[in-house]
Motif scaffolding. Structure first.
Motif, PDB file in Angstrom:
ATOM      1  N   ALA A   1       0.833  -1.207   0.000  1.00 16.15           N
ATOM      2  CA  ALA A   1       0.000   0.000   0.000  1.00 16.15           C
ATOM      3  C   ALA A   1       0.866   1.255   0.000  1.00 16.15           C
ATOM      4  O   ALA A   1       0.566   2.228  -0.698  1.00 16.15           O
ATOM      5  N   GLU A   2       1.957   1.232   0.763  1.00 10.62           N
ATOM      6  CA  GLU A   2       2.828   2.405   0.814  1.00 10.62           C
ATOM      7  C   GLU A   2       3.494   2.662  -0.529  1.00 10.62           C
ATOM      8  O   GLU A   2       3.650   3.811  -0.943  1.00 10.62           O
ATOM      9  N   THR A   3       3.881   1.602  -1.240  1.00 13.05           N
ATOM     10  CA  THR A   3       4.535   1.809  -2.538  1.00 13.05           C
ATOM     11  C   THR A   3       3.552   2.293  -3.593  1.00 13.05           C
ATOM     12  O   THR A   3       3.916   3.067  -4.474  1.00 13.05           O
ATOM     13  N   ARG A   4       2.299   1.861  -3.519  1.00 15.07           N
ATOM     14  CA  ARG A   4       1.307   2.254  -4.528  1.00 15.07           C
ATOM     15  C   ARG A   4       0.607   3.565  -4.192  1.00 15.07           C
ATOM     16  O   ARG A   4       0.025   4.181  -5.065  1.00 15.07           O
ATOM     17  N   MET A   5       0.632   3.962  -2.944  1.00 12.64           N
ATOM     18  CA  MET A   5      -0.114   5.139  -2.535  1.00 12.64           C
ATOM     19  C   MET A   5       0.588   6.417  -2.991  1.00 12.64           C
ATOM     20  O   MET A   5      -0.055   7.403  -3.320  1.00 12.64           O
ATOM     21  N   GLY A   6       1.865   6.429  -3.014  1.00 14.30           N
ATOM     22  CA  GLY A   6       2.584   7.620  -3.424  1.00 14.30           C
ATOM     23  C   GLY A   6       2.734   8.602  -2.271  1.00 14.30           C
ATOM     24  O   GLY A   6       2.692   8.242  -1.103  1.00 14.30           O
ATOM     25  N   ASP A   7       2.876   9.881  -2.632  1.00  8.98           N
ATOM     26  CA  ASP A   7       3.094  10.932  -1.644  1.00  8.98           C
ATOM     27  C   ASP A   7       1.741  11.389  -1.111  1.00  8.98           C
ATOM     28  O   ASP A   7       0.954  12.004  -1.824  1.00  8.98           O
ATOM     29  N   LEU A   8       1.477  11.091   0.132  1.00 10.05           N
ATOM     30  CA  LEU A   8       0.199  11.445   0.717  1.00 10.05           C
ATOM     31  C   LEU A   8       0.383  12.618   1.662  1.00 10.05           C
ATOM     32  O   LEU A   8       1.022  12.504   2.704  1.00 10.05           O
ATOM     33  N   ARG A   9      -0.150  13.750   1.247  1.00 12.29           N
ATOM     34  CA  ARG A   9      -0.119  14.917   2.126  1.00 12.29           C
ATOM     35  C   ARG A   9      -1.549  15.249   2.490  1.00 12.29           C
ATOM     36  O   ARG A   9      -2.429  15.264   1.622  1.00 12.29           O
ATOM     37  N   LEU A  10      -1.777  15.531   3.706  1.00 15.05           N
ATOM     38  CA  LEU A  10      -3.116  15.821   4.161  1.00 15.05           C
ATOM     39  C   LEU A  10      -3.525  17.235   3.762  1.00 15.05           C
ATOM     40  O   LEU A  10      -2.746  18.174   3.853  1.00 15.05           O
ATOM     41  N   LYS A  11      -4.751  17.370   3.310  1.00 15.32           N
ATOM     42  CA  LYS A  11      -5.247  18.675   2.884  1.00 15.32           C
ATOM     43  C   LYS A  11      -5.425  19.615   4.059  1.00 15.32           C
ATOM     44  O   LYS A  11      -5.521  20.819   3.884  1.00 15.32           O
ATOM     45  N   THR A  12      -5.448  19.058   5.257  1.00 13.35           N
ATOM     46  CA  THR A  12      -5.611  19.905   6.431  1.00 13.35           C
ATOM     47  C   THR A  12      -4.288  20.456   6.944  1.00 13.35           C
ATOM     48  O   THR A  12      -4.288  21.268   7.865  1.00 13.35           O
ATOM     49  N   ASP A  13      -3.175  19.996   6.356  1.00 11.67           N
ATOM     50  CA  ASP A  13      -1.877  20.531   6.774  1.00 11.67           C
ATOM     51  C   ASP A  13      -1.801  22.012   6.439  1.00 11.67           C
ATOM     52  O   ASP A  13      -2.342  22.469   5.429  1.00 11.67           O
ATOM     53  N   ASP A  14      -1.081  22.757   7.276  1.00 16.55           N
ATOM     54  CA  ASP A  14      -0.946  24.203   7.047  1.00 16.55           C
ATOM     55  C   ASP A  14      -0.145  24.509   5.791  1.00 16.55           C
ATOM     56  O   ASP A  14      -0.407  25.507   5.114  1.00 16.55           O
ATOM     57  N   ASP A  15       0.815  23.640   5.456  1.00 19.62           N
ATOM     58  CA  ASP A  15       1.671  23.913   4.300  1.00 19.62           C
ATOM     59  C   ASP A  15       1.181  23.231   3.018  1.00 19.62           C
ATOM     60  O   ASP A  15       1.886  23.220   2.015  1.00 19.62           O
ATOM     61  N   TYR A  16      -0.032  22.698   3.029  1.00 17.66           N
ATOM     62  CA  TYR A  16      -0.565  22.024   1.838  1.00 17.66           C
ATOM     63  C   TYR A  16      -0.963  23.055   0.787  1.00 17.66           C
ATOM     64  O   TYR A  16      -1.648  24.031   1.066  1.00 17.66           O
ATOM     65  N   VAL A  17      -0.514  22.819  -0.457  1.00 14.41           N
ATOM     66  CA  VAL A  17      -0.863  23.668  -1.591  1.00 14.41           C
ATOM     67  C   VAL A  17      -1.425  22.752  -2.672  1.00 14.41           C
ATOM     68  O   VAL A  17      -0.825  21.732  -3.005  1.00 14.41           O
ATOM     69  N   VAL A  18      -2.575  23.117  -3.210  1.00 12.57           N
ATOM     70  CA  VAL A  18      -3.206  22.306  -4.249  1.00 12.57           C
ATOM     71  C   VAL A  18      -2.348  22.382  -5.509  1.00 12.57           C
ATOM     72  O   VAL A  18      -2.016  23.481  -5.967  1.00 12.57           O
ATOM     73  N   PRO A  19      -1.975  21.236  -6.083  1.00 13.01           N
ATOM     74  CA  PRO A  19      -1.167  21.263  -7.309  1.00 13.01           C
ATOM     75  C   PRO A  19      -1.958  21.896  -8.463  1.00 13.01           C
ATOM     76  O   PRO A  19      -3.185  21.899  -8.471  1.00 13.01           O
TER      77      PRO A  19
END
Length: 187
Positions: A67-85
């Motif tokens: 699951a970790e290899t297939r999931m990729g980079d998971l950043r939470l949208k609730t993080d303060d530093d999250y920016v929508v690509p």
């Protein structure tokens, strides 16, 4: 035989009865103790098979790694530093393009339906022409044989099959007015 008991069985040997009662109680107690020992042994066998709380199941570890290899980079949208690509951002132009594609798709579906409907209407028209020709041939044969007139199937097209003729104007005058006065809608 007197009142003290004896050979007639009425009073009998009280000591033998008490011994039998005690031996019955002892047997029941021994049976319960044996059942308890068997349950304890069964419980110990189950606890010996129980996996250790600190160790992880190898199948679970493999599933987590996959699951970790297939999931990729998971950043939470609730993080303060999250920016929508950029490719995930929704703006008015993207929505407008999406609406245009949906309109085009709906138009294609409607046109496809209309084409199939018109093809079926043309097929019905051909079938009605064949039936009319067959009826004419049957009437000729009946005339040659001298058979009396028989009722034949004469299917007709209904006005609901030609919605585009809804606003066609008839040659007959509307409402019986002299001079033609415009005609009536429908046929």
């Amino acid at each position: 035989g007197g009142a003290g008991g004896g050979e007639d069985g009425m009073g009998g040997d009280r000591g033998a009865f008490d011994d039998g009662l005690k031996s019955g109680r002892v047997r029941k107690a021994e049976a319960r103790a044996a059942e308890r020992a068997a349950r304890t042994k069964q419980w110990e066998a189950l606890m010996a098979r129980k996996p250790d709380q600190s160790s992880d199941d190898p199948a679970d570890l493999a599933a987590i790694k996959q699951a970790e290899t297939r999931m990729g980079d998971l950043r939470l949208k609730t993080d303060d530093d999250y920016v929508v690509p950029d490719h995930l951002r929704i703006d008015a132009d993207k929505k407008r393009r999406q609406l245009l594609l949906l309109d085009e798709s709906a138009y294609k579906l409607r046109m496809g339906f209309n084409e199939r409907l018109l093809a079926l209407r043309d097929q019905k028209k051909r079938i009605l022409a064949n039936i009319a020709a067959d009826n004419a041939r049957i009437m000729e044969i009946n005339k040659e044989l001298g058979v009396a007139h028989e009722d034949l199937l004469v299917p007709k097209e209904g006005p609901e099959e030609w919605p585009e003729r809804q606003w066609d104007i008839d040659a007959a005058p509307a409402g019986g007015a002299p001079g033609g006065g415009g005609g009536a809608p429908g046929k």
